[in-house]
Design a protein around this motif. Structure first.
Motif, PDB file in Angstrom:
ATOM      1  N   UNK A 111       0.817  -1.217   0.000  1.00 22.36           N
ATOM      2  CA  UNK A 111       0.000   0.000   0.000  1.00 22.36           C
ATOM      3  C   UNK A 111       0.851   1.267   0.000  1.00 22.36           C
ATOM      4  N   UNK A 112       0.325   2.307  -0.656  1.00 24.00           N
ATOM      5  CA  UNK A 112       0.910   3.647  -0.592  1.00 24.00           C
ATOM      6  C   UNK A 112      -0.206   4.599  -0.153  1.00 24.00           C
ATOM      7  N   UNK A 113      -0.187   4.997   1.114  1.00 31.34           N
ATOM      8  CA  UNK A 113      -1.233   5.859   1.665  1.00 31.34           C
ATOM      9  C   UNK A 113      -0.745   7.296   1.847  1.00 31.34           C
ATOM     10  N   UNK A 114       0.302   7.661   1.148  1.00 32.45           N
ATOM     11  CA  UNK A 114       0.892   8.994   1.337  1.00 32.45           C
ATOM     12  C   UNK A 114      -0.006  10.114   0.816  1.00 32.45           C
ATOM     13  N   UNK A 115      -0.975   9.794  -0.040  1.00 27.99           N
ATOM     14  CA  UNK A 115      -1.873  10.835  -0.568  1.00 27.99           C
ATOM     15  C   UNK A 115      -2.997  11.188   0.407  1.00 27.99           C
ATOM     16  N   UNK A 116      -3.218  10.357   1.419  1.00 28.91           N
ATOM     17  CA  UNK A 116      -4.380  10.479   2.324  1.00 28.91           C
ATOM     18  C   UNK A 116      -4.179  11.673   3.261  1.00 28.91           C
ATOM     19  N   UNK A 117      -4.937  12.756   3.040  1.00 32.69           N
ATOM     20  CA  UNK A 117      -4.778  13.986   3.811  1.00 32.69           C
ATOM     21  C   UNK A 117      -5.814  14.137   4.926  1.00 32.69           C
ATOM     22  N   UNK A 118      -7.031  13.599   4.700  1.00 34.23           N
ATOM     23  CA  UNK A 118      -8.115  13.706   5.687  1.00 34.23           C
ATOM     24  C   UNK A 118      -8.701  12.318   5.917  1.00 34.23           C
ATOM     25  N   UNK A 119      -8.374  11.729   7.071  1.00 33.34           N
ATOM     26  CA  UNK A 119      -8.924  10.423   7.456  1.00 33.34           C
ATOM     27  C   UNK A 119      -9.960  10.690   8.544  1.00 33.34           C
TER      28      UNK A 119
END
Length: 513
Positions: free
Chosen positions: A202-210
């Motif tokens: 997985x690459x979750x580096x784009x996730x800004x608002x969880x």
């Protein structure tokens, strides 16, 4: 005549036909819009079950995917303004019978702008939503927000998430999505069900608002998720706890973005007396509570004593009241409940009306913290107990207990409230279940950590605990089913009477603290 939409969840099986009928009768539906696949399914179920859901049979069913698109040429601009009723959003039913909240076009526009600003959305925002469209979070956050702001969105089936939680993160990774989230249990699911090998892809580096909302946000969940997924590029500052409800369109409060949520540690014994006493994280009586932020764009939140209707002093728990342009008109054709819930006034200021949320909380440093619900509150031996606190204790006391699938509630025994715990067993533990060991662990843990005596324990078959359509545990339904013996139990224990030794020992601890 104007058209008012009503969101509803799709029919899955014959048992849900009458549940749909209740809602259809309540909202006085004139037509049903769905897909051809569902039209065929519903009509097939109604033909094979002629004795049920008469109102459903009489309803005209229109398959929207088969409508002639040339009819678009005859479309006329509707005569609407901000006060025009847009749709009915039915409440989840976690604390009673679902009610249709009347939401206006103005409510939607205001709440959409609040979400846009509070989430820090921008031209490059890309949204993923897996919550169902009949849920206020799925509808406003997943459909209305992208339409309002002109943003791309990916929509997933909630069933897909339940069956394969990894799909949620794979979609974020694949499409480089920036905003996505859900209730606390979904993050727990990703901590439990995703392997090290799967996380490595997985690459979750784009996730800004969880974002995390719709049920209590647990500090333990945030910390565990951040630890597990940091190697995938997830930034813990992306976590965005927020608070809202159908009566307020969706969003009421949220934190300031780009910072890790504020976690405050309270003395849980003081909390049972509705007092806020700050302690360190290491304190044996510490209870972690997560800030849900503040209101936006002129909306207001206050903490009120639900009995006196006077605003609470600082550092005191009370009922959360709110007002603003996001608050719906009221409940559909329920004037008495609308008056008591949507038009509450302070005893010393009758000129301003507020929405009574039914939730308990406090404000510290201008940030809102949620502690429980008035209707779920239990008074055990003179002390207030929030069911979710006991449920947290129970689910972590034995490995055979299924996380996020338990309920704590009270029953009347000889004129006194007594505590009952109902909790599902993991499917893999059913065959080798040592019920006596599990029940003993529950009683011990609740006694030690919550200073409460457990009157009865029901261990339930996997997947059998009653839930709302949006996945919330229905404590009231659990209570009713316990009393009438209809819970799907694999083991049950109950005290015939309250032992004197338990009363003496625990009561001494209660009243000396």
């Amino acid at each position: 005549a104007g058209v008012v939409a009503v969101t509803d969840y799709p029919l899955q099986h014959i048992k849900s036909l009458n549940q749909h009928q209740d809602r259809i009768v309540d909202c006085q539906a004139a037509i049903a819009l769905t897909t051809q696949e569902f039209v065929d399914r519903v009509k097939g179920q109604l033909i094979s079950n002629p004795g049920v859901a008469l109102k459903l049979k009489a309803l005209p069913w229109i398959a929207t995917d088969k409508v002639d698109l040339d009819l678009a040429d005859k479309w006329q601009l509707p005569d609407i303004d901000g006060n025009t009723l847009a749709y009915l959003q039915y409440t989840s039913g976690s604390t009673g019978q679902p009610k249709g909240v009347m939401i206006t076009h103005g409510n939607i526009i205001h709440n959409s702008e609040v979400i846009y600003q509070s989430f820090g959305h921008h031209d490059d925002t890309r949204i993923l939503m897996w919550l169902p469209m009949f849920h206020d979070m799925g509808l406003i956050g997943g459909v209305m927000q992208p339409l309002y702001a002109g943003l791309p969105a990916v929509l997933m089936s909630p069933i897909a998430l339940a069956q394969k939680p990894l799909m949620w993160l794979k979609a974020i990774s694949k499409y480089k999505l920036t905003t996505s989230g859900g209730p606390n249990f979904a993050y727990d699911l990703l901590c439990q069900k995703v392997t090290d090998e799967q996380r490595a892809s997985l690459d979750l580096s784009s996730w800004q608002v969880a974002f995390s909302g719709a049920e209590p946000v647990r500090a333990e969940t945030l910390e565990k998720f951040a630890e597990l997924y940091q190697p995938c590029g997830f930034k813990k500052e992306a976590f965005y706890p927020c608070y809202g409800m159908a009566e307020a369109t969706l969003f009421i409060t949220g934190i300031d973005g780009e910072e890790y949520p504020t976690i405050t540690y309270l003395n849980k014994q003081a909390l049972t007396k509705d007092k806020i006493e700050i302690v360190t994280a290491e304190d044996p009586n510490a209870k972690a509570v997560v800030s849900c932020g503040h209101t936006w764009l002129g909306d207001e939140v206050i903490i009120v004593d639900p009995e006196t209707k006077i605003e609470c002093p600082k550092d005191t728990v009370g009922e959360i009241w709110t007002r603003g342009k996001n608050i719906g008109v009221g409940y559909w054709q329920r004037d008495e409940q609308t008056e008591s819930t949507f038009k509450a006034t302070l005893a010393n200021n009758p000129d301003k009306t507020y929405l009574r949320t039914g939730d308990l909380g406090f404000i510290r440093d201008d940030e809102l913290y949620i502690t429980g619900r008035i209707k779920d509150m239990m008074i055990l031996w003179g002390r207030n107990h929030y069911p979710q606190h006991i449920e947290e204790t129970v689910e972590s006391c034995h490995s055979a207990l299924r996380p996020n699938h338990g309920a704590a509630f009270s029953v009347d025994v000889g004129g006194e409230e007594q505590l009952v715990v109902a909790h599902e067993i993991n499917r893999t533990d059913l065959r080798k279940l040592n019920a006596e060991e599990v029940i003993g662990a529950i009683r011990l843990a609740v006694g030690e950590q919550n200073l409460a005596n457990v009157f009865a324990v029901s261990l339930l078959k996997t997947g059998s605990i009653p839930k709302t359509s949006s996945g919330k545990i229905q404590r009231r339904a659990c209570q009713s089913m316990f009393l009438d013996g209809s819970l799907n139990t694999v083991a049950q224990w109950q005290q015939s009477e309250i032992p004197e030794t338990d009363i003496t020992d625990l009561a001494g601890q209660f009243f000396s603290s």
